[in-house]
Design a protein around this motif. Structure first.
Motif, mmCIF file in Angstrom:
data_model
loop_
_atom_site.group_PDB
_atom_site.id
_atom_site.type_symbol
_atom_site.label_atom_id
_atom_site.label_comp_id
_atom_site.label_asym_id
_atom_site.label_seq_id
_atom_site.Cartn_x
_atom_site.Cartn_y
_atom_site.Cartn_z
ATOM 1 N N ALA A 108 88.968 77.334 -27.175
ATOM 2 C CA ALA A 108 88.852 77.374 -25.553
ATOM 3 C C ALA A 108 89.922 78.056 -25.015
ATOM 4 C CB ALA A 108 88.974 75.792 -25.055
ATOM 5 N N VAL A 109 91.203 78.146 -25.467
ATOM 6 C CA VAL A 109 92.262 78.857 -24.998
ATOM 7 C C VAL A 109 91.819 80.387 -25.180
ATOM 8 C CG1 VAL A 109 94.554 79.711 -24.910
ATOM 9 C CG2 VAL A 109 93.747 77.131 -25.154
ATOM 10 N N VAL A 110 91.504 80.802 -26.290
ATOM 11 C CA VAL A 110 91.058 82.087 -26.488
ATOM 12 C C VAL A 110 89.766 82.633 -25.589
ATOM 13 C CG1 VAL A 110 89.960 83.731 -28.124
ATOM 14 C CG2 VAL A 110 91.882 82.078 -28.590
ATOM 15 N N ALA A 111 88.740 81.704 -25.489
ATOM 16 C CA ALA A 111 87.669 82.147 -24.768
ATOM 17 C C ALA A 111 88.052 82.131 -23.377
ATOM 18 C CB ALA A 111 86.508 80.914 -24.651
ATOM 19 N N PHE A 112 89.034 81.386 -22.836
ATOM 20 C CA PHE A 112 89.842 81.521 -21.384
ATOM 21 C C PHE A 112 90.396 82.954 -21.216
ATOM 22 C CE2 PHE A 112 93.026 80.970 -18.329
ATOM 23 C CZ PHE A 112 92.350 80.778 -17.109
ATOM 24 N N ALA A 113 91.290 82.768 -22.218
ATOM 25 C CA ALA A 113 92.297 84.104 -22.304
ATOM 26 C C ALA A 113 91.553 85.588 -22.330
ATOM 27 C CB ALA A 113 93.301 83.996 -23.216
ATOM 28 N N LYS A 114 90.351 85.568 -22.962
ATOM 29 C CA LYS A 114 89.675 86.891 -23.177
ATOM 30 C C LYS A 114 88.576 87.132 -22.070
ATOM 31 C CE LYS A 114 89.704 87.415 -28.177
ATOM 32 N NZ LYS A 114 88.879 87.532 -29.374
ATOM 33 N N GLY A 115 88.559 86.042 -20.564
ATOM 34 C CA GLY A 115 87.960 86.433 -19.683
ATOM 35 C C GLY A 115 86.270 85.753 -20.147
ATOM 36 N N ASN A 116 85.941 85.199 -21.274
ATOM 37 C CA ASN A 116 84.950 84.661 -21.448
ATOM 38 C C ASN A 116 84.371 83.573 -20.566
ATOM 39 O OD1 ASN A 116 84.614 86.802 -23.334
ATOM 40 N ND2 ASN A 116 85.107 85.594 -25.013
ATOM 41 N N ALA A 117 85.296 82.912 -19.926
ATOM 42 C CA ALA A 117 84.953 81.731 -19.115
ATOM 43 C C ALA A 117 86.035 81.552 -18.011
ATOM 44 C CB ALA A 117 85.071 80.393 -19.742
ATOM 45 N N LEU A 118 85.722 81.502 -16.726
ATOM 46 C CA LEU A 118 86.661 81.751 -15.670
ATOM 47 C C LEU A 118 87.531 80.625 -15.363
ATOM 48 C CD1 LEU A 118 84.181 83.431 -13.159
ATOM 49 C CD2 LEU A 118 85.793 84.340 -15.200
ATOM 50 N N ILE A 119 87.310 79.366 -16.119
ATOM 51 C CA ILE A 119 88.026 78.318 -15.529
ATOM 52 C C ILE A 119 88.165 77.369 -16.970
ATOM 53 C CG2 ILE A 119 87.909 76.041 -14.277
ATOM 54 C CD1 ILE A 119 85.928 77.104 -12.327
ATOM 55 N N MET A 120 89.482 76.945 -17.188
ATOM 56 C CA MET A 120 89.480 75.811 -18.272
ATOM 57 C C MET A 120 90.401 74.591 -17.734
ATOM 58 S SD MET A 120 91.538 76.636 -21.862
ATOM 59 C CE MET A 120 93.242 76.688 -21.303
ATOM 60 N N PRO A 121 89.672 73.465 -18.088
ATOM 61 C CA PRO A 121 90.481 72.173 -17.879
ATOM 62 C C PRO A 121 91.444 71.879 -18.693
ATOM 63 C CG PRO A 121 88.324 71.754 -18.626
ATOM 64 C CD PRO A 121 88.365 73.203 -18.401
ATOM 65 N N ASN A 122 92.911 71.697 -18.550
ATOM 66 C CA ASN A 122 93.871 71.526 -19.586
ATOM 67 C C ASN A 122 95.117 71.323 -18.682
ATOM 68 O OD1 ASN A 122 95.059 71.538 -22.178
ATOM 69 N ND2 ASN A 122 93.303 73.014 -22.733
ATOM 70 N N GLY A 123 96.243 70.904 -19.445
ATOM 71 C CA GLY A 123 97.419 70.572 -19.002
ATOM 72 C C GLY A 123 98.394 71.536 -19.024
#
Length: 420
Positions: free
Chosen positions: A257-272
């Motif tokens: 999930a972190v990689v998907a967000f960091a690569k720009g494949n998703a614009l939002i990530m719920p996390n702490g």
């Protein structure tokens, strides 16, 4: 905060037995140097913590700090506690039921009268007191909410939502612009623990009210027909919208999930807040921002968290004086400044210079130590894992009755001791 999955008992025992040997060796002094063991659970901050331990040793040349990092530290610590092999200083999370039970059982030193507690702001240590006694020093806190791709938001003309209705519209707009909204770790339900807890808290009016619905209601008192649960389904269904989550989200882990967000494949990530160092390791080519979980009305958004870097001292330690020196060293503003400059999470120590608006976590840290920074609901639970599973199962199936049944099954045993 790190949530850990269960591992095989053999692996836990072998790891802990190896550490038992280390612990026994640490009880001896060599060349007049006393060794204390610091058991760390903040793996992403290990490098900085070891640097701080080295700084401490320079000031205290007669004390050596052995910083212990192990895989699955939560499970290893449980086994060591059961074996009576308690590290001199332990990093653990004081809202957890395990800590509460261990403190009540006398495993940790009573720190209530320690003068260094005066350096902790807003009486934060008292929030985790057990029978009015303090057994843990909370040095930083974690906060949970949403990371977002600030660069992409600006390019697409998007703004962080201030209300739940705005959040729903934002997700619709992201899809209309042919983008993916959320990066989700479907195989690690703990990553969505904050999302579900905040959904319930913003619906009911706060953490206490959410636990009245879940933990302190009557047996089988959670109903799919209730207004609160209908709203909860709505919050969870935002993630379930077609195309809202990245492809193959059900098989994705935390790092995926972190990689998907960091690569720009998703614009939002719920996390702490604990995820920020991990995100930065991926060297994203965009500016990172955060926003809190929106409520129906603007200005009532919430974040959830607890003490993150938090330390307790073993009541059985043969090195209590040295252990106290080490904990005291962490309550100094200069020490926690070094920690904060890397971690960025809210700091409970007075005098640390924080970047109120410049840090990526500003959208969440602005709520830290306020009434809108609730403590994890599991402070009043006896376990958590089944709640994580119930959340991810619903994201997969959308079965409302199944979610309610799972929640009742999970909370019913906890209600046996609730006073009528």
């Amino acid at each position: 905060m790190k949530w850990v999955k269960k591992i095989g008992l053999g692996l836990v025992l072998s790891a802990s037995l190896a550490l038992v040997g280390c612990g026994q060796q640490n009880q001896t002094s060599q060349n007049g140097v006393e060794t204390i063991e610091y058991f760390n659970q903040k793996k992403e901050m290990s490098k900085t913590l070891k640097e701080i331990a080295a700084d401490f040793e320079k000031e205290n040349p007669k004390i050596h700090v052995k910083v212990v990092d192990v895989p699955n530290p939560g499970d290893v610590l449980k086994t060591r506690m059961l074996a009576g092999d308690i590290p001199d200083v332990v990093n653990l999370y004081p809202q957890n039921i395990d800590f509460q039970e261990w403190a009540k059982a006398g495993y940790f030193e009573d720190l209530t009268q320690k003068s260094y507690l005066k350096r902790i702001k807003n009486n934060y240590a008292e929030k985790f007191a057990i029978n009015d006694k303090i057994y843990n020093v909370p040095l930083s806190a974690n906060v949970y909410g949403f990371y977002y791709n600030k660069t992409a938001f600006k390019k697409l003309g998007l703004t962080p939502p201030k209300t739940w209705a705005e959040f729903e519209q934002l997700v619709s707009t992201i899809k209309a612009k042919k983008q993916t909204a959320f990066a989700i770790a479907g195989t690690e339900g703990w990553t969505l623990n904050g999302y579900h807890q905040l959904a319930l808290a913003t619906i009911t009016g706060g953490g206490k009210q959410a636990n009245q619905l879940l933990r302190f209601s009557k047996v089988n008192g959670i109903s799919a027909k209730s207004k609160a649960m209908q709203a909860d389904f709505n919050r969870l269904d935002l993630l379930r919208r077609p195309g809202a989550m990245q492809k193959n989200w059900q098989g994705a882990g935390y790092n995926d999930a972190v990689v998907a967000f960091a690569k720009g494949n998703a614009l939002i990530m719920p996390n702490g807040s604990w995820a920020l160092p991990v995100i930065k390791q991926q060297e994203p080519k965009f500016e990172i921002g955060t926003f809190a979980f929106p409520a129906a009305e603007a200005g009532k958004e919430l974040t959830v968290g607890s003490a993150d870097l938090a330390m307790s001292i073993s009541a059985k330690s043969k090195h209590k004086k040295a252990a106290n020196k080490f904990v005291e060293y962490f309550t100094r503003a200069t020490t926690m400044q070094k920690y904060y400059d890397v971690d960025g999470s809210p700091v409970a120590v007075k005098g640390v210079k924080t970047k109120k608006n410049a840090t990526e976590l500003a959208g969440l840290t602005r709520l830290a130590f306020t009434k809108r920074h609730m403590v994890w609901l599991a402070q009043d639970w006896t376990s958590e894992n089944d709640f994580f599973t119930a959340t991810t199962n619903y994201l997969s199936t959308g079965n409302k009755q199944e979610l309610v049944r799972d929640l009742n099954t999970f909370f019913n045993p906890m209600k046996a001791d609730v006073k009528k």
